[in-house]
Design an enzyme around this catalytic site. Sequence first.
Site, PDB file in Angstrom:
ATOM      1  N   GLU A 196       3.646  -7.818  -7.623  1.00  0.00           N
ATOM      2  CA  GLU A 196       4.206  -8.114  -9.162  1.00  0.00           C
ATOM      3  C   GLU A 196       5.596  -8.703  -8.746  1.00  0.00           C
ATOM      4  OE1 GLU A 196       1.444  -4.774  -9.937  1.00  0.00           O
ATOM      5  OE2 GLU A 196       3.099  -5.218  -8.172  1.00  0.00           O
ATOM      6  N   GLY A 206       9.837   5.477  -4.227  1.00  0.00           N
ATOM      7  CA  GLY A 206      10.263   4.438  -5.045  1.00  0.00           C
ATOM      8  C   GLY A 206      10.927   5.217  -6.367  1.00  0.00           C
ATOM      9  N   ARG A 207      10.382   6.197  -6.966  1.00  0.00           N
ATOM     10  CA  ARG A 207      10.887   6.737  -8.195  1.00  0.00           C
ATOM     11  C   ARG A 207      11.821   7.825  -7.781  1.00  0.00           C
ATOM     12  NH1 ARG A 207       5.882   8.491  -6.242  1.00  0.00           N
ATOM     13  NH2 ARG A 207       5.413  10.404  -5.715  1.00  0.00           N
ATOM     14  N   LYS A 210      -4.861  -1.614  -7.968  1.00  0.00           N
ATOM     15  CA  LYS A 210      -4.036  -2.694  -7.196  1.00  0.00           C
ATOM     16  C   LYS A 210      -4.987  -3.442  -6.370  1.00  0.00           C
ATOM     17  CE  LYS A 210       0.109  -1.726  -5.500  1.00  0.00           C
ATOM     18  NZ  LYS A 210       1.226  -1.094  -4.826  1.00  0.00           N
TER      19      LYS A 210
END
Length: 567
Positions: A231, A286-287, A523
């Site tokens: 994305e 990532g979070r 994904k």
Amino acid sequence: MTTLPASDIQLPLFIYTQREPLTEKSAWVALDEHYRDRARHFQLERLFAIDAKRGESMAAEDVGIYLDYSKNLATAETMALLMQLARQCGLQERIDAMFRGDKINNTEGRPVLHTALRKPAGTRLVVDGENVVAQVQEVLGRMEDFADRVRSGQWLGHTGRPIRHVVNIGIGGSDLGPMMAHEALRHYGKRDISMHFLSDVDGAALLETVRTLPAEQTLFIVCSKTFTTLETITNAHAARDWLIAQLGDAKAVSRHFAGVTTNIKQAAQFGIDPDNMFGFWDWVGGRYSMTSAIGLSTMIAIGPENFRELLRGFHAMDEHFRTAPPEKNLPVILGMLTVWYSNFFGAASRAVLPYSQYLKRLPAYLQQLTMESNGKHITVNGETVNYQTSPVYWGDNGINGQHSFYQMLHQGTQLVPCDFIGFCKPLEQSGDQHELLMANMFAQTEALAFGKSATQVRGEGTPEELVPHRVFDGNRPSNSMLIDKLTPYSLGTLVALYEHSVFTQGVIWNIDSFDQWGVELGKVLAKRTASQLLDHRQPLHHDSSTNALIRRFRNCNRSGSLQARVA
């Protein structure tokens, strides 16, 4: 976080697993008996009536956060049993292991070191022979230099004009974290630089973002550790095409793009100057990455000094979590109460209700933090759990919520524990508006807890046929967090509070809070399906529902691709 292909993973020994099943631990058994015999019958009105000092005794405070947990369906006995469970599950040992840099991300064989991102300069944390704090500080220094040049106008675009618009291109934590921080700290931002956030691969998202932006004064920050996130890279290429079309020169890319990535080769091929690339590490999920180079857009918005204050707030809560005893430990209290409601009361969700316009994006940020971390049904040693794990986290700005979903909180059929967050001092004072705002917060917690009886409703002269409709049962639990003022420091303490609460829950449930295999399957399937949507000649081998949907899309979009037109 980028995950390794399954074939490349060497699973470590599960040295951090619990040997005894959770539901067989003596503290769990005692909690279950406590719930069935007493707690499920608790009435907050009665608990407050028999303990005049309950509001003061069931509270904890440190690093600028005052946590009132007295409006919970819990007593001193409940809390003692919850803390006993935390000890039996080895919570402190797991905390120590995380801060040491042990590889507690079991399924990926990685340490979990987001706490190292906010350690003060000059401290040391050696992992695999490397002082990771020194590495972090080196990147921070480069970020600060870059941010200062953009903020001061020294950084010039391709046509010689200063940057006045920044677009952060990311997905997941590389979008939600910077966006939440920008909104939360907008008061401290540089007003002559506008910030924008692009994550949705829907082409309309990019077009609406850049519609009014002058290309010659726009900087794009592409956030992708591997520079392959589908994305993010799709949006980055679309933004690149737009820039070149506007400025007429591919050389402009190096003056209008920066990269938060470790894939220097790929980013350089894209056109980003290696001097404008900022890396981070595979031990940063990532979070949990908003205090890494992912925070570059935040630093540009609020300045390096305020960003350092944000880091200091995170670190203060890190140290509190690491050293405070469980009974006074804010993240442990918050996390164990979530376990209490999830596993014994069967609460399926939790509402986060900030009474601050600046924190309107906090609930969305916490959705990823909590549910991507603890939305697991397998323990760290590969066994299926037989208890509920992560609740659904949701919410909104408190005042807006009062005229939206609070109806369900007060009179609905589901038990939804709530976290209320408020500030003693406003950033913007306008008459008595802040007092009115906080009066609403306090009133809502009181109404949820104590409700309104049929007798009270009748006493107001309500017609009998309307009495049932105006009764509030109350007994709806909540936490209240009071903070002096919303600052970069206090935002850091608040976010770290939730980070460590999530970790606490994961330890109790014996799951790996730091992987996210659940995002991979969709994904992989999307990549295959995308090729089938672009080339209508490809055969379909999905289930009948998916095949029918794809065929309908193809029929509606026959002119949408070159392959389709050729066919």
